[in-house]
Design an enzyme around this catalytic site. Structure first.
Site, short mmCIF file in Angstrom:
data_model
loop_
_atom_site.label_atom_id
_atom_site.label_comp_id
_atom_site.label_asym_id
_atom_site.label_seq_id
_atom_site.Cartn_x
_atom_site.Cartn_y
_atom_site.Cartn_z
CB CYS A 194 -0.85 -0.06 1.27
SG CYS A 194 -1.73 1.45 1.62
CB CYS A 218 -8.03 10.20 7.38
SG CYS A 218 -6.51 9.85 6.49
N1 SAH Z 1 -7.42 9.24 -0.33
C1 SAH Z 1 -7.87 7.98 -0.80
C2 SAH Z 1 -6.85 6.88 -0.62
C3 SAH Z 1 -6.09 6.88 0.65
S1 SAH Z 1 -7.05 6.56 2.12
C4 SAH Z 1 -9.20 7.62 -0.17
O1 SAH Z 1 -9.63 8.31 0.75
O2 SAH Z 1 -9.80 6.67 -0.63
C5 SAH Z 1 -7.30 4.82 1.94
C6 SAH Z 1 -8.43 4.27 2.78
O3 SAH Z 1 -8.08 4.32 4.17
C7 SAH Z 1 -9.73 5.06 2.64
O4 SAH Z 1 -10.82 4.22 2.41
C8 SAH Z 1 -9.81 5.73 3.96
O5 SAH Z 1 -11.11 6.08 4.25
C9 SAH Z 1 -9.21 4.73 4.90
N2 SAH Z 1 -8.84 5.26 6.20
C10 SAH Z 1 -8.36 6.49 6.50
N3 SAH Z 1 -8.19 6.64 7.83
C11 SAH Z 1 -8.58 5.47 8.39
C12 SAH Z 1 -8.67 5.01 9.73
N4 SAH Z 1 -8.31 5.78 10.76
N5 SAH Z 1 -9.12 3.75 9.94
C13 SAH Z 1 -9.49 2.96 8.90
N6 SAH Z 1 -9.42 3.34 7.63
C14 SAH Z 1 -9.00 4.59 7.37
FE1 SF4 Z 2 -8.08 9.57 1.90
FE2 SF4 Z 2 -9.49 11.42 3.27
FE3 SF4 Z 2 -7.26 10.40 4.35
FE4 SF4 Z 2 -7.09 12.05 2.28
S1 SF4 Z 2 -7.86 12.60 4.33
S2 SF4 Z 2 -5.98 10.13 2.55
S3 SF4 Z 2 -8.94 11.51 1.13
S4 SF4 Z 2 -9.13 9.27 3.85
#
Ligand code: SAH
Ligand code: SF4
Length: 354
Positions: free
Chosen positions: A103, A117
């Site tokens: 990843c 996130c």
């Molecule tokens: N920006 C893109 C790809 C990176 S995030 C997106 O948002 O899809 C990849 C995945 O990780 C996304 O589905 C996001 O929602 C998830 N993710 C982010 N923070 C997370 C967390 N604290 N716990 C579980 N999944 C999380």
């Molecule tokens: Fe993905 Fe949202 Fe995290 Fe950006 S902030 S990496 S869009 S889940």
């Protein structure tokens, strides 16, 4: 002057490059292979010493260096990578029966600001170049002792690390073409998944790129108003528009799409949510991937319990959706997107302040 990355080039571009510095064009194939193997210029012994030095002076061979790796008890391994400008990004390696999945990050930080996130906490610092996204994979493949072709250790790639790939569109698309070149590390496009928070116009554009990658969309709620509260990007693009863009992707590429759904306790995990998801997605060529939230200390969102997560999964399945609950991975090593980098920044800031 900033040094350039030769890993940004495909075979043709490398040929032009070598001709432009008065070298023979057959160097392109040699150097491309060596770069994709993870070699530094100094290790490219097929080249004359003089050429190696010349390249070393003006170009960077490997733009990504592993500075730390953390192994989870479940076999997941997390990497902290250093970039040429001192920024750090992260990647996660997962081992499955058939090989490794990596990843990778597409940006330093992220400007989408999703509530759950860690990647978006400091906003977007900068986009990664194609060579840097590719460099994450090359660095880890070498770390695993892998080579090219049959000797490759990494089979699958997911663009689910820090960053929004469609907010760095051109570089991400270039990367997708570079990583799947038969002359390089050659990861099949069918084994690559791009995850987006749902930037609709770019999803339409991606469908026209003639790529056969898998499209994953982070949905996290079937209701626009509730989705907006956890994903600011939802203010710009409605769920109905996302679904249209997904249908278009399927029509153009023939590939099923996937929805990611992070389960947050009391927020998006009720029967009302399951029913609405079923209503939206039933009969569509898609799959729902449920994920238990990885709790981060910067917010107070909590994860749905295992029991409730299975109940939610059961509701979706009963409603006729194809769905799975992703197994938990790397919780003991700050498994969630952006967490390790955030920890690293905090530790280093502390050191600076002390
Ligand atoms: N920006 C893109 C790809 C990176 S995030 C997106 O948002 O899809 C990849 C995945 O990780 C996304 O589905 C996001 O929602 C998830 N993710 C982010 N923070 C997370 C967390 N604290 N716990 C579980 N999944 C999380
Ligand atoms: Fe993905 Fe949202 Fe995290 Fe950006 S902030 S990496 S869009 S889940």
């Amino acid at each position: 002057m900033l040094k350039k990355f030769l890993l940004n080039y495909n075979g043709e571009q490398l040929k032009e490059f070598f001709l432009s510095i008065s070298e023979k064009s057959f160097r392109a194939g040699q150097v491309l292979k060596a770069l994709h193997m993870g070699l530094e210029f100094s290790e490219m012994t097929e080249l004359s010493k003089q050429l190696r030095e010349k390249l070393e002076n003006d170009y960077i061979a490997q733009p990504v260096k592993i500075i730390k790796s953390l192994k989870s008890v479940d076999g997941t391994e997390k990497f902290l990578f250093a970039l040429y400008d001192g920024n750090v990004i992260e990647g996660v390696l997962m081992k499955y029966k058939y090989g490794y999945t990596i990843c990778v990050s597409t940006q330093v930080g992220c400007r989408m600001g999703c509530a759950f996130c860690a990647s978006g906490l400091n906003g977007l610092i900068r986009n990664l170049e194609p060579a840097e996204i590719l460099g994450e994979i090359i660095a880890v493949n070498r770390y695993l002792g892998g080579g090219l072709g049959d000797k490759r250790k990494i089979i699958n790639v997911v663009l689910m690390g820090s960053g929004e790939p469609l907010d760095n569109y051109d570089n991400t698309v270039s990367f997708l073409r570079l990583v799947s070149m038969p002359s390089g590390i050659n990861i099949s496009q069918r084994n690559i998944s791009l995850s987006t928070s749902g930037i609709v116009p770019k999803m339409f554009e991606l469908a026209n790129e003639n790529l056969s990658i898998n499209l994953t969309v982070s949905l996290h709620s079937p209701f626009d108003d509730e989705r907006e509260k956890i994903m600011p990007v939802a203010k710009a693009y409605k769920i109905s528009e996302i679904l249209d863009a997904c249908s278009n992707y399927f029509e153009k590429t023939g590939r099923r799409y996937i929805f990611e759904y992070v389960l947050i306790k009391g927020n998006n995990d009720t029967k009302r949510h399951a029913d609405s998801l079923i209503q939206h997605l039933k009969g569509k060529p898609c799959h729902v991937n449920l994920i238990r939230l990885n709790e981060v200390k910067e917010n107070d969102l909590i994860s749905t319990t295992d029991k409730e997560a299975y109940r939610f999964l059961g509701l979706l399945e009963k409603g006729g959706l194809s769905a799975t609950l992703r197994r938990k991975m790397g919780e003991d090593i700050d498994g969630a997107c952006g967490q390790l980098r955030q920890r690293y920044i905090e530790e280093n800031q502390l050191k600076v302040e002390n």
